[in-house]
Design a protein around this motif. Sequence first.
Motif, PDB file in Angstrom:
ATOM      1  N   SER A  81       0.849  -1.207   0.000  1.00  0.00           N
ATOM      2  CA  SER A  81       0.000   0.000   0.000  1.00  0.00           C
ATOM      3  C   SER A  81       0.878   1.248   0.000  1.00  0.00           C
ATOM      4  CB  SER A  81      -0.910   0.003   1.239  1.00  0.00           C
ATOM      5  OG  SER A  81      -0.126  -0.099   2.414  1.00  0.00           O
ATOM      6  N   PRO A  82       0.356   2.379  -0.507  1.00  0.00           N
ATOM      7  CA  PRO A  82       1.128   3.623  -0.560  1.00  0.00           C
ATOM      8  C   PRO A  82       1.650   4.014   0.824  1.00  0.00           C
ATOM      9  CG  PRO A  82      -0.872   3.830  -1.855  1.00  0.00           C
ATOM     10  CD  PRO A  82      -0.987   2.534  -1.105  1.00  0.00           C
ATOM     11  N   GLY A  83       2.901   4.519   0.862  1.00  0.00           N
ATOM     12  CA  GLY A  83       3.512   4.949   2.113  1.00  0.00           C
ATOM     13  C   GLY A  83       4.262   3.840   2.831  1.00  0.00           C
ATOM     14  N   GLN A  84       4.075   2.611   2.408  1.00  0.00           N
ATOM     15  CA  GLN A  84       4.712   1.461   3.059  1.00  0.00           C
ATOM     16  C   GLN A  84       6.185   1.358   2.624  1.00  0.00           C
ATOM     17  OE1 GLN A  84       2.754  -2.140   1.976  1.00  0.00           O
ATOM     18  NE2 GLN A  84       3.554  -3.327   3.683  1.00  0.00           N
ATOM     19  N   THR A  85       7.063   0.983   3.568  1.00  0.00           N
ATOM     20  CA  THR A  85       8.488   0.790   3.252  1.00  0.00           C
ATOM     21  C   THR A  85       8.761  -0.702   3.059  1.00  0.00           C
ATOM     22  OG1 THR A  85       9.166   2.758   4.487  1.00  0.00           O
ATOM     23  CG2 THR A  85      10.849   1.089   4.066  1.00  0.00           C
ATOM     24  N   ILE A  86       9.323  -1.051   1.892  1.00  0.00           N
ATOM     25  CA  ILE A  86       9.648  -2.458   1.606  1.00  0.00           C
ATOM     26  C   ILE A  86      11.097  -2.566   1.153  1.00  0.00           C
ATOM     27  CG2 ILE A  86       7.270  -3.051   0.957  1.00  0.00           C
ATOM     28  CD1 ILE A  86       8.206  -2.940  -1.993  1.00  0.00           C
ATOM     29  N   VAL A  87      11.589  -3.806   1.146  1.00  0.00           N
ATOM     30  CA  VAL A  87      12.932  -4.093   0.620  1.00  0.00           C
ATOM     31  C   VAL A  87      12.775  -5.107  -0.507  1.00  0.00           C
ATOM     32  CG1 VAL A  87      15.195  -5.108   1.099  1.00  0.00           C
ATOM     33  CG2 VAL A  87      14.114  -3.616   2.799  1.00  0.00           C
ATOM     34  N   VAL A  88      13.359  -4.818  -1.667  1.00  0.00           N
ATOM     35  CA  VAL A  88      13.305  -5.766  -2.786  1.00  0.00           C
ATOM     36  C   VAL A  88      14.718  -6.050  -3.288  1.00  0.00           C
ATOM     37  CG1 VAL A  88      10.977  -5.212  -3.579  1.00  0.00           C
ATOM     38  CG2 VAL A  88      12.911  -3.900  -4.448  1.00  0.00           C
ATOM     39  N   SER A  89      14.925  -7.324  -3.711  1.00  0.00           N
ATOM     40  CA  SER A  89      16.185  -7.729  -4.347  1.00  0.00           C
ATOM     41  C   SER A  89      15.861  -8.234  -5.735  1.00  0.00           C
ATOM     42  CB  SER A  89      16.870  -8.844  -3.555  1.00  0.00           C
ATOM     43  OG  SER A  89      17.248  -8.387  -2.279  1.00  0.00           O
ATOM     44  N   GLY A  90      16.667  -7.871  -6.721  1.00  0.00           N
ATOM     45  CA  GLY A  90      16.430  -8.342  -8.072  1.00  0.00           C
ATOM     46  C   GLY A  90      17.364  -7.694  -9.074  1.00  0.00           C
ATOM     47  N   LYS A  91      17.083  -7.910 -10.373  1.00  0.00           N
ATOM     48  CA  LYS A  91      17.949  -7.399 -11.440  1.00  0.00           C
ATOM     49  C   LYS A  91      17.634  -5.924 -11.721  1.00  0.00           C
ATOM     50  CE  LYS A  91      18.881  -9.931 -15.150  1.00  0.00           C
ATOM     51  NZ  LYS A  91      18.732 -10.531 -16.518  1.00  0.00           N
ATOM     52  N   TRP A  92      18.696  -5.131 -11.802  1.00  0.00           N
ATOM     53  CA  TRP A  92      18.586  -3.679 -11.978  1.00  0.00           C
ATOM     54  C   TRP A  92      18.729  -3.321 -13.457  1.00  0.00           C
ATOM     55  CZ3 TRP A  92      17.003   0.829 -10.844  1.00  0.00           C
ATOM     56  CH2 TRP A  92      17.719   2.011 -11.078  1.00  0.00           C
ATOM     57  N   ASP A  93      17.716  -2.622 -13.980  1.00  0.00           N
ATOM     58  CA  ASP A  93      17.787  -2.066 -15.333  1.00  0.00           C
ATOM     59  C   ASP A  93      18.121  -0.588 -15.183  1.00  0.00           C
ATOM     60  OD1 ASP A  93      17.270  -0.885 -17.828  1.00  0.00           O
ATOM     61  OD2 ASP A  93      15.855  -2.471 -18.358  1.00  0.00           O
ATOM     62  N   ARG A  94      19.391  -0.268 -15.415  1.00  0.00           N
ATOM     63  CA  ARG A  94      19.900   1.083 -15.167  1.00  0.00           C
ATOM     64  C   ARG A  94      19.251   2.111 -16.097  1.00  0.00           C
ATOM     65  NH1 ARG A  94      24.419   3.053 -12.643  1.00  0.00           N
ATOM     66  NH2 ARG A  94      25.269   4.998 -13.448  1.00  0.00           N
ATOM     67  N   TYR A  95      18.870   1.673 -17.308  1.00  0.00           N
ATOM     68  CA  TYR A  95      18.341   2.604 -18.299  1.00  0.00           C
ATOM     69  C   TYR A  95      16.853   2.897 -18.090  1.00  0.00           C
ATOM     70  CZ  TYR A  95      22.756   1.071 -20.210  1.00  0.00           C
ATOM     71  OH  TYR A  95      24.089   0.770 -20.352  1.00  0.00           O
ATOM     72  N   ARG A  96      16.119   1.903 -17.635  1.00  0.00           N
ATOM     73  CA  ARG A  96      14.683   2.097 -17.391  1.00  0.00           C
ATOM     74  C   ARG A  96      14.383   2.450 -15.935  1.00  0.00           C
ATOM     75  NH1 ARG A  96      11.982  -2.992 -20.709  1.00  0.00           N
ATOM     76  NH2 ARG A  96      12.744  -2.397 -22.776  1.00  0.00           N
ATOM     77  N   LEU A  97      15.442   2.515 -15.093  1.00  0.00           N
ATOM     78  CA  LEU A  97      15.268   2.750 -13.647  1.00  0.00           C
ATOM     79  C   LEU A  97      14.231   1.761 -13.100  1.00  0.00           C
ATOM     80  CD1 LEU A  97      15.258   6.674 -13.477  1.00  0.00           C
ATOM     81  CD2 LEU A  97      17.142   5.107 -13.018  1.00  0.00           C
ATOM     82  N   GLN A  98      14.571   0.474 -13.245  1.00  0.00           N
ATOM     83  CA  GLN A  98      13.591  -0.567 -12.953  1.00  0.00           C
ATOM     84  C   GLN A  98      14.273  -1.771 -12.303  1.00  0.00           C
ATOM     85  OE1 GLN A  98      10.729  -1.435 -16.227  1.00  0.00           O
ATOM     86  NE2 GLN A  98      11.804  -3.383 -16.307  1.00  0.00           N
TER      87      GLN A  98
END
Length: 682
Positions: free
Chosen positions: A106-123
Amino acid sequence: MNLSEVPVDVLPGVGEQKKQALAELGIRSVDDLLQYYPYRYEDYRLSDLTQAPHEAKVTVRGRIYGTPSVRWYGKKKSRMTVKLDAGGIHISVIWFNQAYLKEKLSPGQTIVVSGKWDRYRLQVTAERTLISESEQEKQVGRLEPVYSVTGPVKVNWLRKLIYEAFVRYGRQIREILPEELISRYKLIPRAKAMFLLHFPKGKEEGHQARRRMVYEELFLYELKLMWLRKLHRTEVQGIAHTFDEEKVETFISDLAFPLTGAQRRVVREILQDMRRPGQMNRLLQGDVGSGKTVVAGIALYANYLSGYQGALMVPTEILADQHTASLSKLLTPYGARVISLTGSMTARERRDALGQIQMGLADVIVGTHALIQEPVTFRKLGLVITDEQHRFGVKQRALLREKGETPDVLFMTATPIPRTLAITVFGEMDVSTIDEMPAGRQPIDTYWVKKDAWPRIVKFIQKECGKGHQAYVICPLIEESEKLDLQNAEQVFEQLTVDLAPVRVGLLHGRMNAAEKEEVMRMFAENQVQVLVSTTVVEVGVNVPNATVMVVYDADRFGLAQLHQLRGRVGRGGGASTCILVADPKSETGVERMRVMTETTDGFEISRRDLELRGPGDFLGVKQSGLPDFKVADLTEDFRVLEIARSDAARIVEREDFETHPETRPLYEYLMNEELESRNFD
């Protein structure tokens, strides 16, 4: 307490089912468990996205803004996106087929994610998500070990079991390295290193732990080799050959060509070994065409002068015929009788050969694996040479050696072995290396071309044959296969017979019988056949100085060492020679092989690159090589440590007080506890 004697099922949660599953992983004792190291780590330390490279794996903490959106593809496939403010950097996070998470975000919630970084799409494409604060507190900032597991053994359970084992038994891990080595290399204690390999808090701790355990693992392995070498030298009585050195020098000076400095050096090393009463156990390696056969001939002549028989075992009949011819030419003028023994002999030929061997009427016997079969009895065997030794299993080599009473043993290989592997796999042997090519050997020009260049290749072969030269064309398959789209020898033979007429084309492959092979090779050697289409049966042993062209079709399907061996079939005469690699590689490895072959003709450099591409097991053939299965060390990365460990082990084993001194006594006890006989070091 010796932890290798404490069964793993003393630990809580290890019932019969888990005990059996752990045994399948090689874990039977607490010591096995403590040394079952992770093969990688999940990195849950927070990443700096401004520094993270494109497609790197990252872990980020951020606050959700906006509502998660889900797009469905069919009934089961989904793609969920959410916007995240990760420390001032606005990024998108994507989850595939995890739509159930929408209800938890939900909006305002703080989470931690691990995964592959797309530097060009900021994704970030999420692989793992930590939602609750307690989960984040527990995981973030850690390197989490990942283990190879099977059946009922899961990674999380194994991780907890290993931690519990350290809690209960960590204080009982005994130091094995002498204090002198620990302080010299500033190594951390053994127990600490073992723990940190499983549970490092950061990269520096992990590096120090690995550094300690790599050195220990390589040192203990080299200690075994040095101990075996010492035992072999002091306890195995061999033959002290006595021969007229002037006659040997005359033999050398009568050769049609002068020896290179490297050949003279290795001849000196081999003859010195043969004079000693201990058994020679030496590896002779040299590049293709470096002149190993002549060195073998000199050793066999010295052995003959001493009154002993010599045996040369080779992997193929073509090679046996080649060596029989060349050794007969070398040795017969000096009174030595050279015969061959191969599997394709008639019953009468075999009976005659066996009789000559048993009665001592044959001085040098060249043969294939037929040499180690039961009926072969030598009268007085003094020297055993195996050529292309890596093609024989250790048992085959040992059987030939056992035909005599501790004869001297010389292993030869034209596949240069990187020093790292030579001192690991053949570490208990002395190694002689011919690292200089004979004068007059022309460098071979090597080209990589695509398959659409075939018409130009045919014209080039035609041109060379017009000059009176000859060519090889090598294919990976004998006949057409539906499974593999590879050029085959029979098809190429038929095509070239038409395209190159009136140039005569021959065909050679492994399914032909010995007489057919011999006839084709004889015709090629005598230039009655100008172009030889063949499978890799010509890889070793074929010597046609008039051949100046080597074409390898589907070259990317061959290993680097094999390609180098094939290339070595040309460039043996005075003329300039060319090797053409025909390939449309579909893999990075295939491209790299082509690049290496066009960059260098140095067999030792090629073998080093081959080791990097294939790894040590594939390089030698795991089943035959006796290559140790290191838990931590990597021979392609840790070769400098290996050389240091070998030097240290050799020095310590030679200490007079090695068996009794308090600092080295644990090492001696380690050797006594090891089943040294379980590995055949032949």
